[in-house]
Write a protein that holds these residues in place. Structure first.
Motif, PDB file in Angstrom:
ATOM      1  N   SER A 104       0.843  -1.186   0.000  1.00  0.00           N
ATOM      2  CA  SER A 104       0.000   0.000   0.000  1.00  0.00           C
ATOM      3  C   SER A 104       0.887   1.248   0.000  1.00  0.00           C
ATOM      4  CB  SER A 104      -0.900  -0.006   1.237  1.00  0.00           C
ATOM      5  OG  SER A 104      -1.688   1.154   1.269  1.00  0.00           O
ATOM      6  N   ILE A 105       0.711   2.095  -1.041  1.00  0.00           N
ATOM      7  CA  ILE A 105       1.538   3.299  -1.198  1.00  0.00           C
ATOM      8  C   ILE A 105       0.651   4.523  -1.055  1.00  0.00           C
ATOM      9  CG2 ILE A 105       3.035   4.585  -2.774  1.00  0.00           C
ATOM     10  CD1 ILE A 105       3.739   1.916  -4.088  1.00  0.00           C
ATOM     11  N   ILE A 106       1.079   5.471  -0.265  1.00  0.00           N
ATOM     12  CA  ILE A 106       0.348   6.713  -0.062  1.00  0.00           C
ATOM     13  C   ILE A 106       0.848   7.745  -1.066  1.00  0.00           C
ATOM     14  CG2 ILE A 106      -0.262   8.523   1.573  1.00  0.00           C
ATOM     15  CD1 ILE A 106      -1.344   5.755   2.262  1.00  0.00           C
ATOM     16  N   VAL A 107      -0.091   8.311  -1.818  1.00  0.00           N
ATOM     17  CA  VAL A 107       0.248   9.344  -2.805  1.00  0.00           C
ATOM     18  C   VAL A 107      -0.520  10.617  -2.485  1.00  0.00           C
ATOM     19  CG1 VAL A 107       0.770   7.661  -4.615  1.00  0.00           C
ATOM     20  CG2 VAL A 107      -1.553   8.540  -4.372  1.00  0.00           C
ATOM     21  N   GLU A 108      -0.108  11.689  -3.135  1.00  0.00           N
ATOM     22  CA  GLU A 108      -0.742  12.987  -2.900  1.00  0.00           C
ATOM     23  C   GLU A 108      -1.538  13.393  -4.123  1.00  0.00           C
ATOM     24  OE1 GLU A 108       0.988  17.378  -2.793  1.00  0.00           O
ATOM     25  OE2 GLU A 108       1.551  16.253  -0.979  1.00  0.00           O
TER      26      GLU A 108
ATOM     27  N   GLY B 158      -4.508  16.270  -0.987  1.00  0.00           N
ATOM     28  CA  GLY B 158      -4.913  15.256  -0.016  1.00  0.00           C
ATOM     29  C   GLY B 158      -4.099  13.987  -0.170  1.00  0.00           C
ATOM     30  N   ASN B 159      -3.848  13.276   0.926  1.00  0.00           N
ATOM     31  CA  ASN B 159      -3.089  12.029   0.894  1.00  0.00           C
ATOM     32  C   ASN B 159      -4.049  10.840   0.926  1.00  0.00           C
ATOM     33  OD1 ASN B 159      -0.563  13.327   0.927  1.00  0.00           O
ATOM     34  ND2 ASN B 159      -0.666  13.557   3.157  1.00  0.00           N
ATOM     35  N   LEU B 160      -3.806   9.863   0.065  1.00  0.00           N
ATOM     36  CA  LEU B 160      -4.634   8.664   0.025  1.00  0.00           C
ATOM     37  C   LEU B 160      -3.846   7.541  -0.622  1.00  0.00           C
ATOM     38  CD1 LEU B 160      -7.233   9.015  -2.859  1.00  0.00           C
ATOM     39  CD2 LEU B 160      -5.407  10.641  -2.499  1.00  0.00           C
ATOM     40  N   GLU B 161      -4.357   6.317  -0.494  1.00  0.00           N
ATOM     41  CA  GLU B 161      -3.672   5.168  -1.067  1.00  0.00           C
ATOM     42  C   GLU B 161      -3.715   5.244  -2.589  1.00  0.00           C
ATOM     43  OE1 GLU B 161      -5.235   1.584   0.528  1.00  0.00           O
ATOM     44  OE2 GLU B 161      -4.726   2.074   2.601  1.00  0.00           O
TER      45      GLU B 161
ATOM     46  N   HIS C 207      -4.191   3.132  -4.994  1.00  0.00           N
ATOM     47  CA  HIS C 207      -5.241   2.493  -5.783  1.00  0.00           C
ATOM     48  C   HIS C 207      -6.574   3.238  -5.696  1.00  0.00           C
ATOM     49  CE1 HIS C 207      -5.853   0.859  -1.733  1.00  0.00           C
ATOM     50  NE2 HIS C 207      -7.120   0.658  -2.096  1.00  0.00           N
ATOM     51  N   LEU C 208      -6.640   4.242  -4.802  1.00  0.00           N
ATOM     52  CA  LEU C 208      -7.866   5.028  -4.676  1.00  0.00           C
ATOM     53  C   LEU C 208      -7.788   6.365  -5.410  1.00  0.00           C
ATOM     54  CD1 LEU C 208      -8.577   4.512  -0.861  1.00  0.00           C
ATOM     55  CD2 LEU C 208      -9.611   3.295  -2.785  1.00  0.00           C
ATOM     56  N   LEU C 209      -6.602   6.684  -5.967  1.00  0.00           N
ATOM     57  CA  LEU C 209      -6.401   8.012  -6.551  1.00  0.00           C
ATOM     58  C   LEU C 209      -7.264   8.233  -7.790  1.00  0.00           C
ATOM     59  CD1 LEU C 209      -4.971  10.706  -6.603  1.00  0.00           C
ATOM     60  CD2 LEU C 209      -3.053   9.631  -7.834  1.00  0.00           C
ATOM     61  N   ILE C 210      -7.344   7.234  -8.668  1.00  0.00           N
ATOM     62  CA  ILE C 210      -8.125   7.402  -9.905  1.00  0.00           C
ATOM     63  C   ILE C 210      -9.586   7.692  -9.573  1.00  0.00           C
ATOM     64  CG2 ILE C 210      -8.945   6.239 -11.985  1.00  0.00           C
ATOM     65  CD1 ILE C 210      -6.318   4.725 -12.070  1.00  0.00           C
ATOM     66  N   ARG C 211     -10.163   6.896  -8.680  1.00  0.00           N
ATOM     67  CA  ARG C 211     -11.569   7.112  -8.311  1.00  0.00           C
ATOM     68  C   ARG C 211     -11.746   8.478  -7.662  1.00  0.00           C
ATOM     69  NH1 ARG C 211     -14.314   3.149  -4.028  1.00  0.00           N
ATOM     70  NH2 ARG C 211     -12.921   4.348  -2.670  1.00  0.00           N
ATOM     71  N   HIS C 212     -10.785   8.876  -6.828  1.00  0.00           N
ATOM     72  CA  HIS C 212     -10.842  10.180  -6.165  1.00  0.00           C
ATOM     73  C   HIS C 212     -10.870  11.315  -7.183  1.00  0.00           C
ATOM     74  CE1 HIS C 212      -9.892  13.394  -3.314  1.00  0.00           C
ATOM     75  NE2 HIS C 212      -8.889  13.759  -4.142  1.00  0.00           N
ATOM     76  N   LEU C 213     -10.019  11.223  -8.210  1.00  0.00           N
ATOM     77  CA  LEU C 213      -9.955  12.276  -9.230  1.00  0.00           C
ATOM     78  C   LEU C 213     -11.257  12.362 -10.022  1.00  0.00           C
ATOM     79  CD1 LEU C 213      -6.312  11.624 -10.508  1.00  0.00           C
ATOM     80  CD2 LEU C 213      -7.093  13.633  -9.229  1.00  0.00           C
ATOM     81  N   ILE C 214     -11.833  11.191 -10.315  1.00  0.00           N
ATOM     82  CA  ILE C 214     -13.058  11.178 -11.119  1.00  0.00           C
ATOM     83  C   ILE C 214     -14.252  11.680 -10.308  1.00  0.00           C
ATOM     84  CG2 ILE C 214     -14.690   9.682 -12.339  1.00  0.00           C
ATOM     85  CD1 ILE C 214     -12.293   7.884 -13.039  1.00  0.00           C
TER      86      ILE C 214
END
Length: 215
Positions: A168-172, A178-181, A183-190
């Motif tokens: 699990s990698i945390i990205v910005e 915002g910081n999140l894992e 694999h959740l970044l794409i859904r977050h952006l959409i």
């Protein structure tokens, strides 16, 4: 003289008939008492019936007469008899047990109803109440569950869960910081920022690449 003898004889016969009628006058004979189990509780709402011994023919008119006990175990049986039944034997049957009662007409000359006491104590014990039985079963289940919880061993995390946690990698998020894992970044952006799917993939790939280079 002849008429005098006839009158006297008739009078004596009438008196004798009246005496016999008085002697055979019927009255109510009541059998009252309390029925309990051997361990103390009253016998509630059970039929108590009259039966007869094998050669006790005087008892036959009363065979089958029954009465239900009350909630406190009391009962009250009534039969109609005369003085000739004095000493007769009747049987009281309750829950399969037999109790002998000897009819005692003493006192009937003073009343048209007499009551004799006949308390009954069964040899058998009362059955446990369904409420307490249910509570006992519930208590046993609770105790078993409690001890099962005590001896249960903690389940070690599986290798898949361990690997997932390590990977699990945390990205910005470049749009809101915002910081999140990863694999959740794409859904977050959409969802959060309304970014197009292809563009969201490119941004996520770029962020992952940046994190990898930093490591």
């Amino acid at each position: 003289m002849r008429y005098t003898i006839i009158i006297v004889t008739t009078t004596l016969l009438s008196i004798n008939s009246l005496c016999n009628a008085a002697e055979s006058e019927t009255f109510d004979y009541n059998i009252s008492g309390t029925a309990v189990f051997s361990n103390g509780p009253p016998v509630e709402l059970e039929d108590i019936a009259i039966e007869c011994a094998e050669f006790e023919y005087d008892c036959h008119p009363f065979r089958g007469i029954s009465q239900e006990t009350t909630k406190d175990g009391t009962f009250f049986l009534t039969i109609e008899i005369d003085d000739t039944y004095d000493g007769a034997e009747i049987l009281l049957i309750l829950l399969g047990e037999t109790f002998v009662h000897i009819i005692d007409t003493n006192g009937s000359e003073y009343s048209d109803s007499i009551t004799k006491n006949a308390n009954i104590e069964l040899e058998q014990k009362s059955q446990p109440s369904p409420v307490f039985t249910g509570l006992g079963c519930a208590g046993i289940v609770f105790i078993v569950a409690f001890f099962a919880a005590l001896v249960r061993r903690p389940i070690a995390p599986s290798s898949l869960q361990t690997a997932s946690a390590k990977n699990s990698i945390i990205v910005e998020c470049p749009l809101c910081d915002g910081n999140l894992e990863s694999h959740l970044l794409i859904r977050h952006l959409i969802v959060r920022h309304g970014v197009d799917v292809d563009e969201a993939k490119e941004i996520a790939h770029s962020q992952m690449k940046s994190v990898s280079q930093e490591e």
